[in-house]
Design an enzyme around this catalytic site. Structure first.
Site, PDB file in Angstrom:
ATOM      1  N   GLY A 191     -34.345   3.384 -15.012  1.00  0.00           N
ATOM      2  CA  GLY A 191     -34.235   2.112 -14.318  1.00  0.00           C
ATOM      3  C   GLY A 191     -32.817   1.687 -14.028  1.00  0.00           C
ATOM      4  N   CYS A 192     -31.830   2.449 -14.431  1.00  0.00           N
ATOM      5  CA  CYS A 192     -30.452   1.997 -14.298  1.00  0.00           C
ATOM      6  C   CYS A 192     -29.550   3.141 -13.885  1.00  0.00           C
ATOM      7  CB  CYS A 192     -29.959   1.394 -15.614  1.00  0.00           C
ATOM      8  SG  CYS A 192     -28.253   0.841 -15.554  1.00  0.00           S
ATOM      9  N   GLY A 193     -29.038   3.077 -12.682  1.00  0.00           N
ATOM     10  CA  GLY A 193     -28.194   4.157 -12.192  1.00  0.00           C
ATOM     11  C   GLY A 193     -26.733   4.001 -12.547  1.00  0.00           C
TER      12      GLY A 193
END
Length: 272
Positions: A108-110
């Site tokens: 969910g977090c790049g």
């Protein structure tokens, strides 16, 4: 290598009763990005198209600028996960130092794992005015067209996709992953390995348009980003500064244009 789908038994409880089910669920596997013997990131990803993923990640995260800076590459499987191993040319040592990553990046977090706020707000190049000219029909139908390239989604209903749209040709290439950033990196890597110029088409996403999706698109040299969902305000600020065309809410036969609309033939329009 583990397949991208696992079949898992469960009990479905509904208003009209209960029943045993066998669900198709997407796998996610730790994938370590290893450059010159040092792990720079560990991402949870769908275990397919990992060569594409690794190469796209290497480009969009600044470890390389061109494929000829890779001297060797291999995929190595372990009991605990998979390593994508790069050996780079000597001139990339400075890039390795700048792009240090120390944390596992969840899907969910790049931006997880970067070392500073400056890295999160990295300056982007300005895209050239040249590039594709798309019709309203191209953009309005882009996410619907991408549905034909999502077999993993059809099985699991739990993954994202990124596709490459070319004027007059439709979607010519697509990749899927449990992570939206991973799907885009896979697409970028696949384009690079196939020798396809990202500047000649548009990226199409099944997700929202966040800051890192804009960053990856611009670094890959793609001038148009089309998404089924909403953009963030910060993403649009960066897109506008980088000369990136953003079309969002592309579904149901329509779309919203937010920045640099001249690449889309819309007729009369009003862009706020």
């Amino acid at each position: 290598m583990t397949g991208p789908v696992t079949h898992w038994p469960g009990l479905s409880v509904q208003r009209d009763g209960q029943r045993r089910v066998l669900r198709s669920l997407p796998e996610e596997t730790p994938v370590a990005m290893v450059f010159d013997g040092t792990t720079q990131a560990v991402m949870m990803a769908s275990p397919q198209d990992l060569t594409d993923f690794a190469h796209g990640f290497a480009v969009t995260e600044g470890f390389i600028e061109t494929l000829d800076q890779i001297e060797e590459f291999e995929i190595a499987e372990h009991e605990t996960g998979i390593e994508a191993r790069f050996w780079l040319s000597a001139d990339r040592a400075e890039a390795l130092a700048k792009r240090r990553r120390r944390m596992a990046g969840p899907v969910g977090c790049g931006l997880c794992g970067i070392d500073s706020l400056e890295e999160a707000a990295r300056a982007l190049p300005v895209l050239p005015e040249t590039g594709p000219l798309l019709t309203s029909a191209d953009v309005a139908g882009a996410t619907d067209a991408l549905r034909a390239f999502q077999p993993l989604h059809d099985q699991t209903h739990a993954v994202h996709a990124a596709g490459f749209l070319m004027p007059g040709q439709g979607i010519v290439l697509a990749r899927e992953d449990v992570g939206r950033h991973n799907a885009l990196d896979k697409l970028i890597g696949a384009l690079a390995l196939a020798g396809i110029d990202a500047g000649q088409g548009a990226f199409v996403l099944t997700s929202r348009v966040s800051l890192e999706m804009v960053q990856k698109t611009v670094i890959a040299g793609c001038p148009v980003l089309i998404a089924v969902s909403a953009p963030t305000a910060h993403a649009l600020r960066q897109a506008d500064a980088a000369n990136l065309t953003v079309a969002a809410f592309a579904r149901g036969g329509g779309f919203d244009l937010y920045s640099h609309p001249d690449r889309i033939q819309t007729g009369a329009f009003d862009v706020a």
